[in-house]
Design an enzyme around this catalytic site. Structure first.
Site, PDB file in Angstrom:
ATOM      1  N   GLY A 233       0.788  -1.237   0.000  1.00 53.45           N
ATOM      2  CA  GLY A 233       0.000   0.000   0.000  1.00 53.45           C
ATOM      3  C   GLY A 233       0.812   1.274   0.000  1.00 53.45           C
TER       4      GLY A 233
ATOM      5  N   TYR B 277       5.274 -22.144  10.377  1.00 53.74           N
ATOM      6  CA  TYR B 277       4.273 -21.362  11.102  1.00 53.74           C
ATOM      7  C   TYR B 277       4.373 -21.711  12.579  1.00 53.74           C
ATOM      8  CZ  TYR B 277       0.550 -18.873   8.601  1.00 53.74           C
ATOM      9  OH  TYR B 277      -0.206 -17.941   7.937  1.00 53.74           O
TER      10      TYR B 277
END
Lengths: 601, 601
Positions: free
Chosen positions: A303, A511
């Site tokens: 972004g 993870y």
């Protein structure tokens, strides 16, 4: 739907929005799905969305979890009631709003407090905790919902004229504090919610490409492409909610990347409204060499360089065959050795995941009550495995498998996988367990917010690491979490678990899941961050990356200088300044000022 | 060679340079290989390097080529004699040289005219023509050969202090005029020849990675990795000479990309000395998400952002099985349909190439004289194919195949390929023809410089295009070349041929070959450029890319504005200015001044 006779392109209409798909504003996921406690004290799951979980009672979960954390904690009776925290008043942005009102309708500009709150965070534990307690010092002042690219362009132009900040918003599923608003940002902050730009503009079935608007959520893309026999194959854990634009901006990875590739492999073209104007191309080709390629700079831009409005992606035919499978191994080490060998094969299943023993146990207690013969069969299997076959219930681990492809390819992969598993002392665990393991990903995402209501802080974080360092990284990170938890004098024992979710020839993605009971702990969220930071430092020291696919956001920005040379950091800063000189897209911290990161915690 | 006990890394010594591998300074390739004309007027090939070509007489080639261009042109008796053209005097760069002499030895700084000339060009027809006639208005003033990264850093620092231009040089094989020196460049130009940095720093056999210096040529990398059972799998047509740094800088593609991927798929990490300092990382991981990633900006940077000093790449085990194959089809259209269907399969051969009829014929006349039973067998086969089987010698086309992998995988792919080929009216053409077709790539590269001696201007150019536009692009480009050739009133008929060299699910790479006889043509090279420019315009109008893998260089820079929006071009300019504010790395034209491109032609 119309078909162009010229190019054979298909133009699907707008996606069908299922009214049942209402999304929660204060927790992960769909509103119809929540974990709750019934009158017997057992955990239940509402809704009917997730097979094997929704509508079920999970009597084993709570006792097991109490045992793991070493505290027989009580359940909170107030859990589940949500009260909107204080939300700061929007700052004045009259000039900006007046200008964009020439282009966007009134219903596209929202100032509602709950909506603004939702657009100011993702899903880290500290964010969700803040939503449920004191809120944020700063949230977006306005939320704007553009309907097309020209509206995005008008919004970006107006932002530059009137000196406001734009933060693109897709599914709001990030876990990097990417959407947090900086308290010291003096300018008005506008969240640009892309979800009304959710159309598939065209499907080119012959060239296997589709142009899709950036705000389309994964579940909408999946459903529409499937109608025409295609899939993108991109399935991040958040696929139900996260958007195409978000995937590109965070450099996302899908659970089935072995077959379909990661987002960078799927992306053919991207359109972006930047501070310098619209980036777009007159053609889409399979591969090219054009010198400096701005498309590559958008991948992982989070972004900070502009608003992604659409992309052209590769398509795959919906596979003729999909099979699930699972294998159990005696130890995690054997499981890792199997994963490594599998990654050296020319072709391996779409998804392969190895869970450690604690997570294996977790999967077991997440099973609903079974009855009758099913219960007997399950008990007999368990006895066989842990008795005569000698798998230690406190050591054994499991691999879940998803095979996709032609029938012939799936058959071949199945034979190869089970042959290889046997060589590592593995034993078939059945298709049902494999399917359950894969699909549980979507369901367990809800648990974190449930346990938070009962003072358990929980989160996952991930990394990638070369194979030779994987086992030591896992051991070191687990130890570091236990040690830090003890050093801080926190109650009970932390829950620390991991899984290997992605494999490459060169290494894997790991993870971690961690949780601890924090009732009565002063500054519990700060304690959480303390442990998390220690764990991340250990990850880096053990040869792991900052992130395999979650990205950097504001959360991990302070670690960037640990992994790259000062000149490389300077490159990032220079590019950001050159392409967005006014810092309109201040979604990320100003890169030159990572010391401000502390402002958020 | 030493092995690290800690990580299992292998540290190979420096590469062995075969003294026979002397490289020509005025033509393509090794000095021992040239095409010549013997006393009977037949073309012969010197040396013994290329099986099936070297040491052979090719009696059919010249008559066939005369027929194709429609002119019974004479051979030039002066051919082959090389006279050094005028080479401009080096400009003064005393301050720069004094500074680098603190770090590099005297034998690392070269001012010899022939060496400087060689470093000022690649292999376009106009460049090679200039080398053989009037030379260039400008060539590098000095050639510097750094031996390690710290010397590169010293050179870059000195360049910034003393305002000189640096142009990295690898194999010098580009066909984009990337190395041409701009006449209007006021500053001294230094060519930084990277070929003394040609070591494999380490091989990590378990994690299947290697760190390799940027100046290592493909043949050296291949030979050294093979000693340890590995390959990068990256085989561009220029693999014998081009370097790892060049592959990254031009975003290269290999002939076996179906199995091993293109350079962006193989690249794990890159080290660069930039104007802002050294870009390097503290870790190498299989895949990551780190926000803005400078590694991606280096891909395709064509020497304009810094000097690539080393890279970490993925390795593959040397395949257990390699098989060649070929298939003939009745028409090019059938061949394309086969290629498309093949690209829709889950797994296809490492290399698949379709040549059109003219190129098929070319391959036939490149066959050396055969004798005895071999000759009879060959004649009988030809009779069978073109007689009873009905393949028209003026229409038939061929696909050459290279299968690599496990024996099982190769078997499976072979069965699949031939089944598919049959469906499209294809017939097996044998392994020998397939092998010959693949290996001929390396040999025919020499022909262009041979025919140039006889006034034939010839070159190849390539593009990529979605499948649905491939056939029309090929038809249009061929027509445009014929038409332009006629409009310009050039003698005879142009040779125009193409092949499909790479396939993707979404489209393919098309290579064009064109040549025309230009004896007596005024400004022949300008005429050549006129046709080439017309062809490139047609490529773009027909949906093709500027380049699949050759890159942009200075030659194709004027076309960049045709394929991207002004803002996208502005992004490229801004990034270049931000990362190299002094334009030390002026290898490419200043991006903001593409009108200067004319200065070269």
């Amino acid at each position: 739907m119309t078909t162009s006779p010229l190019k054979g392109r298909i133009y699907p209409g707008p996606p069908k929005h299922d009214p049942r798909d209402s999304i929660s504003t204060q927790s992960w996921g769909f509103e119809d799905t929540t974990f709750a406690v019934d009158e017997t004290g057992a955990i239940t799951v509402t809704g009917d969305r997730y097979a094997g979980l929704s509508g079920e009672r999970l009597p084993d979960l709570l006792p097991w979890f109490r045992k793991v954390v070493g505290i027989d904690f009580p359940l909170e009776s107030s859990a589940g009631r949500f009260v909107l925290p204080p939300v700061p008043q929007p700052r004045q942005a009259q000039g900006f709003l007046d200008e964009i009102r020439k282009t966007v309708a009134e219903d596209q500009i929202v100032t509602d407090s709950a909506v603004r709150l939702r657009h100011g965070h993702g899903h880290t534990v500290s964010e969700i905790n803040a939503v449920r307690s004191n809120g944020f010092e700063r949230v977006p002042d306005y939320v704007v919902y553009p309907k097309d690219e020209s509206q995005v362009a008008a919004i970006v132009r107006a932002a530059a004229h009137h000196n406001v900040v734009l933060m693109p918003y897709g599914g709001g599923t990030n876990v990097t504090e990417a959407l947090r608003c900086l308290p010291y940002e003096d300018r008005p902050i506008i969240s640009v919610d892309m979800t009304r730009m959710d159309r598939i503009e065209w499907i080119d079935p012959v060239n296997r490409m589709a142009k899709i608007q950036a705000g389309a959520a994964g579940r909408l893309i999946q459903a529409q492409l499937a109608e025409h026999g295609f899939t993108m194959g991109h399935e991040p854990d958040s696929v139900e909610f996260s958007t195409l634009g978000g995937w590109i901006a965070t450099n996302a990875s899908g659970m089935k990347k072995n077959r379909y590739g990661n987002i960078e492999d799927i992306l053919l073209d991207v359109t972006v409204v930047s501070a310098l104007g619209k980036l777009e191309r007159s053609q889409v080709v399979p591969r090219e060499s054009i010198g400096l390629d701005p498309k590559l700079w958008i991948i992982g831009s989070e972004g900070s360089l502009g608003i992604i409005t659409s992309a052209v992606v590769k398509l795959f035919p919906v596979p003729a065959s999909r099979e699930y499978g699972s294998v159990i191994f005696r130890t995690f080490e054997e499981g890792v050795a199997f994963m490594y060998d599998l990654a050296q094969q020319d072709s391996y299943p779409a998804s392969v995941r190895l869970v450690d023993n604690l997570q294996f146990q977790f999967g077991q207690v997440l099973k609903p009550v079974s009855h009758g013969t099913k219960r007997l069969k399950s008990k007999a299997q368990k006895w066989l495995v842990t008795g005569p076959l000698g798998y230690d219930p406190n050591k054994m681990v499991a691999v879940t498998l998803v095979f996709e492809g032609t029938h012939e390819e799936v058959d071949r992969q199945e034979r190869m996988v089970y042959r290889l598993a046997k060589r590592h002392g593995g034993m078939k665990g059945g298709a049902e367990n494999g399917k359950r393991g894969y699909l549980l990903t979507f369901g367990i995402a809800y648990i974190r917010d449930f346990v938070l209501q009962h003072h358990i802080l929980a989160e996952s974080f991930e990394t990638s690491v070369p194979w030779t360092q994987a086992q030591s990284l896992i051991d070191r990170v687990k130890k570091r979490i236990y040690d830090t938890h003890a050093e801080r004098g926190l109650p009970g024992t932390p829950f620390v678990s991991c899984r290997v979710t992605q494999i490459y020839e060169t290494g894997c993605c790991v993870y971690f899941y961690m949780a601890f009971y924090a009732q009565g702990v002063e500054n519990a969220v700060e304690e959480y961050h303390h442990i998390e930071t220690a764990a991340r430092k250990e990850v880096l020291e053990a040869g792991g990356s900052i992130s395999h696919h979650h990205g950097v956001g504001k959360l991990r920005l302070p670690f960037v200088s640990d992994i790259m040379s000062p000149a490389m950091e300077r490159w990032r800063e220079q590019v950001k300044c050159a392409l967005d000189p006014q810092n309109v897209f201040a979604a990320q911290l100003p890169l030159e000022a990572p010391e401000h990161a502390g402002a958020l915690t």
